[in-house]
Design an enzyme around this catalytic site. Sequence first.
Site, PDB file in Angstrom:
ATOM      1  N   SER A 655      75.536  82.174   0.060  1.00 11.59           N
ATOM      2  CA  SER A 655      76.162  83.459  -0.247  1.00 11.59           C
ATOM      3  C   SER A 655      77.639  83.329  -0.608  1.00 11.59           C
ATOM      4  O   SER A 655      78.239  84.287  -1.108  1.00 11.59           O
ATOM      5  CB  SER A 655      76.001  84.420   0.939  1.00 11.59           C
ATOM      6  OG  SER A 655      76.718  83.957   2.060  1.00 11.59           O
ATOM      7  N   LYS A 698      79.458  92.088   6.307  1.00 11.29           N
ATOM      8  CA  LYS A 698      80.556  91.354   5.655  1.00 11.29           C
ATOM      9  C   LYS A 698      81.681  92.294   5.236  1.00 11.29           C
ATOM     10  O   LYS A 698      82.871  92.009   5.444  1.00 11.29           O
ATOM     11  CB  LYS A 698      80.006  90.591   4.453  1.00 11.29           C
ATOM     12  CG  LYS A 698      79.090  89.431   4.815  1.00 11.29           C
ATOM     13  CD  LYS A 698      78.460  88.819   3.581  1.00 11.29           C
ATOM     14  CE  LYS A 698      77.541  87.653   3.958  1.00 11.29           C
ATOM     15  NZ  LYS A 698      76.856  87.067   2.779  1.00 11.29           N
TER      16      LYS A 698
END
Length: 781
Positions: A655, A698
């Site tokens: 990611s 996040k």
Amino acid sequence: MTVVELDSKDLRKKCDLSQFEFATTDELAPLFTALGAKRALEAIDFGLEVKQTGYNIFALNFCDAEEQEYITSLIKERALKEEPSDDLCYVYNFDNPKQPQILYLPAGLGKEFKDDMDDFLSQIQKSLKHTFSGDEFQKRKSQLKNRYKGQSKLLWTELRKEVEELGYILEREEEGFAIIPLLEDGDPMSEEYYTQLAAEEKEKIQQTTQLIQEKIDQVFDEVTKIREQYRSKVEKLKEELALDLVTNYLDPLIKKYNNFTRVNSYFSKLQEDILANLDIFEIEGQDASFFLVEDNDNLEDKLTRYKVNLVVDNSESEGAPVILETNPTYYNLVGSIEYDNHSNQLQTDLLKIKTGALQRANGGYLILEARKLLSSFKSWQTLKRVLKTGKVEIENLGQEYDKFPLVTLEPEGIECNLTIILLGSPQIYRLLYHYDPDFKKLFKIKADFDAEMERNEKNNYQLAQFIAQQCQEKDLRPLDYKAVAKVIEYSSWLRRDQEKLTTKFSTIIDLLYEADTIAKLNNKEIITEIAIKEVLNKREQRVNRYEEKIQELYQEDKILLETTGDKIGQINGLSVLDLGDYTFGRPSKITAAVYQGQRGVINIEREADLSGKIHDKGILILTAYLGEKFAQDKPLSLTASLCFEQMYSEIDGDSASSAELYTLLSALAQVPLRQDLAVTGSVNQQGKVQPVGGVTEKIEGFFRVCKEEGLTGKQGVLIPKQNKNDLMLKDEVIKAVNNNKFHIYTVSCIEEGIELLTGKKVEVINNLVDKRIEKWADESK
């Protein structure tokens, strides 16, 4: 190619309150169903319909207690339409006492049979004892005794007469008779007189004595025969009297169970055995002593052979049995043979046979949790054997390994025809399917329960009905419509998808329990939106201590992170820490250093054995992108190192690959990147940004750091455009975005992201990178 900045309404899908036409859940019809599980339920219905070998069911993603409760109730509803299963009774095997026989009787008749046999045994015991102690039997026995005693007495009288004619007499001793010669005056010969006789006289006496002893032995033999005749006559008399009694009590049972061949065969053997063991039922006169208790125990042990062990009783069952076995150990599945300690000796009998879940579910359905089944010694192998053979054998564990096997019973195996429903995870299903060849033959029906369902008005309403059902069943306070809306939003948050709802019962039910407690503490009769929010806040407070400690490190500059300005070869990456019961986002600094060389892109984490395989793959993709983009007409003569700064545990996943690529391009072009932006997203070899997980955590993680350092109005996060619908952000983030204090951008490719991060056109960046690589290539020639 355009970067899209998201509006605050895109950050969490609010539940439309206008769709609800109720004030509280008390107004709704309760609904207890597997939400969004049409496909799985159809598979289960089909599997239950097929009554052939191997058509057992494996249900995936359906293991929680509430889900087990639901699937049990679902199958019970179907089982009510089926006939109850047979009762199972173990009885004594008169031909082979070590192998008790099994009798199959229709539901309810097994209990009647046991009661009938208990009554029969009680009546026959009392009647026989009464008969054998009664006047008629004692009179006839006395007559026989006198007759045979007279015969015996006559033999002894005639013997004494013969002995006297020979000049001898017989005197009774403890061990027989003493043979004594008589003198002429009729007195017995003394030992002194005998010693003075001549040898010829002594020889004559010895010969006569030997002849008399032979006659005594003959009489003893005759008396023994008379005694045996007497005993035989008494036993015959007992049998004559007992036969009428046994027949009188047994005939009604024979007629009642006339349609059951095995039962009639048992009755026939039973009658023979009782008549052959009538001494069990006699009352012998004996003084009270400490032996009495032991004798009574022995009597009970002897009578056990005539009792019935009803091991499965379906007398109160409605429909076919449905058994949920939550602890599928070997003994809980197949049963066991128990023992009692008698005088330091282990003893057992047919009443010590205990059955398990397999026998209780016979003719019906057995629900098991796969993980527990596989972790219990021999349970899985035993279950497969039963499904293959169609028979359950009750035997204790370990006997096959004993050096000197314990003498025990070997109960007749029980014919078993049932459907198994295994509940387990997809991982267990795949492991069994690939590594156990029997599994695919025995479990041909796969019921795959989806963990999510579409978020639409229909499913929203079903979820509200499910909430109503739980509130009623668990005696919880009702929810108002705003609280229901909050639960729906929470359900989407659990799936991290604005267009999905979780179908996991337990998570919703736990939320209701806690909200009900909050309402009770606040003296509220209805669970409101405020109670739901308070539950979620308190949950986070209970588990986020580690996150707060990490946050302190950012505030104290012990973890270095910049949220303003710009830097060359440096970017804010985003990762997720999963603590099991809590996940949160952690921003980290990613740096790149580039210089002339031939080693390509170096993954520092890999060099330090801190990189996982997927992260390694992401780094290789970066090299491929650079080669595809800038090395078509020249070698890629560079060495570049990438590092997650201040990360000391293993890093895995791809990611951060887009963030790593941005740092490489920045370092190669010598163009700074904005430090007020953080980046997540993976990238492919063509530079397309791909979706990743954990975008909500996040974003919130970077937002917290920015908030502590002060929101400037420029800070934000770049995410893949495909992750737009995955956002379920907190109110404080949405408020900041709405006030233009924080920004969330979606990108579809590296070109879009690099322009936003550098403020320059992608062509400029690419040109700078290309020139530098070309320069190094020329210098390396």
